[in-house]
Design a protein around this motif. Structure first.
Motif, mmCIF file in Angstrom:
data_model
loop_
_atom_site.group_PDB
_atom_site.id
_atom_site.type_symbol
_atom_site.label_atom_id
_atom_site.label_comp_id
_atom_site.label_asym_id
_atom_site.label_seq_id
_atom_site.Cartn_x
_atom_site.Cartn_y
_atom_site.Cartn_z
ATOM 1 N N TRP A 20 0.871 -1.182 0.000
ATOM 2 C CA TRP A 20 0.000 0.000 0.000
ATOM 3 C C TRP A 20 0.902 1.223 0.000
ATOM 4 O O TRP A 20 1.824 1.339 0.813
ATOM 5 N N SER A 21 0.616 2.153 -0.924
ATOM 6 C CA SER A 21 1.551 3.245 -1.177
ATOM 7 C C SER A 21 0.819 4.405 -1.829
ATOM 8 O O SER A 21 -0.224 4.220 -2.463
ATOM 9 N N CYS A 28 7.471 6.384 0.538
ATOM 10 C CA CYS A 28 7.075 5.271 -0.316
ATOM 11 C C CYS A 28 8.114 5.014 -1.405
ATOM 12 O O CYS A 28 8.404 3.865 -1.741
ATOM 13 N N ALA A 189 -7.210 -1.625 3.012
ATOM 14 C CA ALA A 189 -6.230 -1.038 3.930
ATOM 15 C C ALA A 189 -6.867 -0.790 5.297
ATOM 16 O O ALA A 189 -6.258 -1.056 6.344
ATOM 17 N N ILE A 194 -4.265 -0.529 8.307
ATOM 18 C CA ILE A 194 -3.148 0.266 7.785
ATOM 19 C C ILE A 194 -3.502 1.743 7.924
ATOM 20 O O ILE A 194 -4.487 2.209 7.376
ATOM 21 N N VAL A 197 1.657 4.776 5.171
ATOM 22 C CA VAL A 197 2.360 4.059 4.110
ATOM 23 C C VAL A 197 3.789 4.578 3.985
ATOM 24 O O VAL A 197 4.084 5.695 4.423
ATOM 25 N N PRO A 198 4.688 3.731 3.434
ATOM 26 C CA PRO A 198 4.405 2.452 2.790
ATOM 27 C C PRO A 198 4.115 1.350 3.795
ATOM 28 O O PRO A 198 4.623 1.371 4.916
ATOM 29 N N SER A 209 5.798 -2.196 8.284
ATOM 30 C CA SER A 209 5.430 -0.796 8.110
ATOM 31 C C SER A 209 6.654 0.086 7.944
ATOM 32 O O SER A 209 7.639 -0.063 8.669
#
Length: 233
Positions: A20-21, A28, A189, A194, A197-198, A209
């Motif tokens: 996830w970014s 990221c 996410a 989450i 990010v990243p 993380s």
């Protein structure tokens, strides 16, 4: 197939990393490079297996306008409530860390923008087998080259550089056909908890993380591969 053969087949399958970014996330891009270095380190070890990467959408600042009138310090101080002096120090620090992994950030040229269309383009590129290349192109365009990554025409230009059909990219982004896919990534996410990010998920079970050191990524990959061998033995 014998037990030994079955174990060998299982261990040779690619290790899946879901990431996830956000395009407008300096960590990221740094994390991407450190992961790549970590994969190289892991790949040099005996018995290593291939790695498969898939990127997922995450918007750090979804309320950002497409055309933000100001530089990054003004964005951080005005939009995020961070004092200008502190914002300047933050940018200097992250620029130095980026440089340490071979990335030449240019915050003077950077054009802060909304990234939802860039995420839609990522899904378009994935459908055409170019997601990883598109991710690298967008990050370089944003942080290094000072290109605009929020407007459809600019995004189409970047996509065309990779050989994608520019007119079809414009059609796709104007229609918003990949908005649902972007929102699905964001919901996932949230389900995974989450918040920043990243964020890297290995084999759907190990979460890492932040822009960790390459050795950390290499260690996680070795652990995942080792557990496969244990399960298959």
């Amino acid at each position: 197939m014998t037990d030994t053969a079955a174990s060998s087949a299982a261990s040779s399958e690619a290790i899946k990393i879901d990431i996830w970014s956000d395009i407008a996330c300096p960590w990221c891009y740094i994390g991407k490079r450190k992961l790549e270095f970590g994969i190289e380190e892991y790949a040099s070890t005996e018995g290593s297996v291939p790695v498969e990467i898939e990127y997922h959408s995450f918007e750090l600042s979804p309320d950002t306008p497409v055309d933000f009138d100001g530089d990054e310090i003004e964005f951080l101080s005005g939009h995020k409530g961070i004092p200008a002096e502190q914002a300047s120090q933050m940018l200097e620090r992250v620029t130095g860390i980026a440089s340490s992994v071979g990335l030449d950030y240019d915050y003077d040229a950077l054009k802060h923008t909304n990234t939802v269309k860039a995420h839609e383009l990522m899904h378009y590129a994935k459908a055409h087998g170019l997601q990883l290349e598109m991710k690298e192109r967008l990050l370089k365009a944003y942080f290094v080259e000072g290109r605009h990554v929020g407007r459809i025409e600019d995004l189409a230009d970047l996509a065309a550089e990779l050989g994608l059909d520019r007119d079809d990219v414009v059609r796709s982004l104007e229609s918003g056909e990949n908005v649902d896919a972007v929102r699905a990534d964001q919901r996932q996410a949230q389900e995974l908890g989450i918040q920043g990010v990243p964020f890297f998920v290995f084999e759907g079970k190990y979460g890492v993380s932040g822009a960790q050191d390459p050795a950390t990524f290499a260690q996680v990959l070795a652990q995942v591969a080792g557990e496969r061998v244990e399960v298959g033995s």
